[in-house]
Design an enzyme around this catalytic site. Structure first.
Site, PDB file in Angstrom:
ATOM      1  N   ASN A 106      -2.550  13.737  20.722  1.00  0.00           N
ATOM      2  CA  ASN A 106      -2.934  12.752  21.720  1.00  0.00           C
ATOM      3  C   ASN A 106      -3.321  11.466  21.011  1.00  0.00           C
ATOM      4  OD1 ASN A 106      -3.726  11.702  24.331  1.00  0.00           O
ATOM      5  ND2 ASN A 106      -5.850  12.014  23.713  1.00  0.00           N
ATOM      6  N   HIS A 108      -5.849   8.231  21.466  1.00  0.00           N
ATOM      7  CA  HIS A 108      -7.036   7.827  22.212  1.00  0.00           C
ATOM      8  C   HIS A 108      -7.457   6.446  21.726  1.00  0.00           C
ATOM      9  CE1 HIS A 108     -10.800   8.289  24.392  1.00  0.00           C
ATOM     10  NE2 HIS A 108     -11.428   7.896  23.322  1.00  0.00           N
ATOM     11  N   SER A 135      -7.075   6.305  17.737  1.00  0.00           N
ATOM     12  CA  SER A 135      -7.029   7.532  16.941  1.00  0.00           C
ATOM     13  C   SER A 135      -5.958   8.464  17.480  1.00  0.00           C
ATOM     14  CB  SER A 135      -8.375   8.274  17.012  1.00  0.00           C
ATOM     15  OG  SER A 135      -9.453   7.433  16.638  1.00  0.00           O
ATOM     16  N   ASP A 144     -10.886  14.903  23.681  1.00  0.00           N
ATOM     17  CA  ASP A 144     -10.844  13.885  22.620  1.00  0.00           C
ATOM     18  C   ASP A 144     -11.602  14.344  21.386  1.00  0.00           C
ATOM     19  OD1 ASP A 144     -11.330  11.430  25.209  1.00  0.00           O
ATOM     20  OD2 ASP A 144      -9.469  12.292  24.427  1.00  0.00           O
TER      21      ASP A 144
HETATM   22  C1  GRF Z   1      -3.279   3.303  26.015  1.00  0.00           C
HETATM   23  O1  GRF Z   1      -4.439   2.526  25.849  1.00  0.00           O
HETATM   24  C2  GRF Z   1      -3.480   4.633  25.336  1.00  0.00           C
HETATM   25  O2  GRF Z   1      -4.369   4.546  24.241  1.00  0.00           O
HETATM   26  C3  GRF Z   1      -4.092   5.461  26.407  1.00  0.00           C
HETATM   27  O3  GRF Z   1      -3.371   5.105  27.574  1.00  0.00           O
HETATM   28  C4  GRF Z   1      -3.127   3.679  27.498  1.00  0.00           C
HETATM   29  C5  GRF Z   1      -1.780   3.352  28.076  1.00  0.00           C
HETATM   30  O4  GRF Z   1      -0.809   3.939  27.274  1.00  0.00           O
HETATM   31  N1  GRF Z   1      -3.975   6.849  26.074  1.00  0.00           N
HETATM   32  P1  GRF Z   1       0.797   3.833  27.632  1.00  0.00           P
HETATM   33  O5  GRF Z   1       1.153   2.357  27.703  1.00  0.00           O
HETATM   34  O6  GRF Z   1       1.010   4.501  28.976  1.00  0.00           O
HETATM   35  O7  GRF Z   1       1.461   4.538  26.500  1.00  0.00           O
END
Ligand code: GRF
Length: 195
Positions: A106, A108, A135, A144
Site C-alpha cells: 500500500n 500511504h 510511504s 497503515d
Molecule cells: C494519494 O494521495 C495516495 O497516497 C492515497 O490516495 C491518494 C490518491 O491516489 N493512497 P490515486 O491518485 O488514486 O492513485
C-alpha cells in the site's frame, strides 16, 4: 510476477505503476480492480489496455466479508502474485489481509509511522512538521502499520495548505511506488529512501 492494482479514485498511482511494468521489469499488471463505480482510474486502466473489474462495496452494506469474497472472486480469475493498493479507500479485514500477507503493498501519504489514517497532510502542517512525504508498506492487519519498504520526503513550506502539500507529495508517490514494486517483485525487501 502478476500484479493486481486496487483503486477507489483517480488512479494516478495505478498509472505510474502500470507504466513502470515494461521491458525487463519482473512484473506485469493483470487487473485494475475498483470498489467505486466510475472511478477515474478504471477509464485510465482501459486506455492502458489493462483488464478491469468493479466490486461496488455499497452492494454489500455492512457485510465486509461478502464484499471481500467478491474481491477475491475477481482476483481468483487473474491469479495475481502481488496486490498493490493504490488510493484504495476501504479497510480490509484481518482475514483478507492474512491471506495476502507478504504479497500486498500500500502507499500511504505520510512518513509512517507518523499520521496513520486520514487527513495526513493537514495533520503534518498542523503539527508544524518541517517535512512530509509518503510511504510504501506491506499491508498487515494493523491499518497503515506494516513494514515500511520505502519512503520519500518533501519539505513543508511556509503557507502550505493540505492541497499544496499533497501536490508536492503525489509526484513523489509516482516515483516511490514503482521503484519499491520493482524491488519487491524481484524479492528484494531492502527499504528505499528518496531522495
Ligand atoms: C494519494 O494521495 C495516495 O497516497 C492515497 O490516495 C491518494 C490518491 O491516489 N493512497 P490515486 O491518485 O488514486 O492513485
Amino acid at each position: 510476477k502478476r500484479v493486481a492494482i486496487l483503486i477507489s479514485g483517480s488512479g494516478s498511482n495505478m498509472v505510474a505503476l502500470a507504466e513502470s511494468m515494461v521491458g525487463d521489469h519482473p512484473a506485469r499488471p493483470v487487473l485494475v480492480l475498483s470498489n467505486v463505480p466510475g472511478a477515474g482510474g478504471l477509464a485510465k486502466a482501459e486506455a492502458l489496455g489493462i483488464p478491469t473489474a468493479l466490486v461496488d462495496h455499497k452492494r454489500f452494506g455492512k457485510d465486509r466479508a461478502a464484499f471481500e469474497a467478491a474481491l477475491q472472486a475477481e482476483l481468483d480469475k487473474v491469479q495475481p502474485d502481488i496486490l498493490c493498493l493504490a488510493g484504495f479507500m476501504r479497510v480490509l479485514t484481518e482475514g483478507f489481509v492474512s491471506f495476502w500477507e507478504g504479497r500486498m503493498l500500500n502507499i500511504h501519504p505520510s512518513l509512517l509511522p507518523k499520521y496513520r489514517g486520514l487527513n495526513t497532510h493537514a495533520r503534518a502542517i498542523e503539527a508544524g512538521d518541517a517535512e512530509a512525504g509518503c510511504s510504501v508498506h506491506e499491508v498487515t492487519a494493523e491499518l497503515d502499520g506494516g513494514p515500511v519498504l520505502g519512503q520519500a520526503r518533501v519539505p513543508i513550506l511556509q503557507g502550505d495548505t493540505a492541497d499544496t502539500l499533497a501536490a508536492r507529495v503525489l509526484p513523489m508517490e509516482h516515483r516511490l511506488y514503482p521503484a519499491v514494486l520493482r524491488r519487491y517483485a524481484a524479492g528484494d525487501r531492502t527499504p528505499l529512501h528518496l531522495p
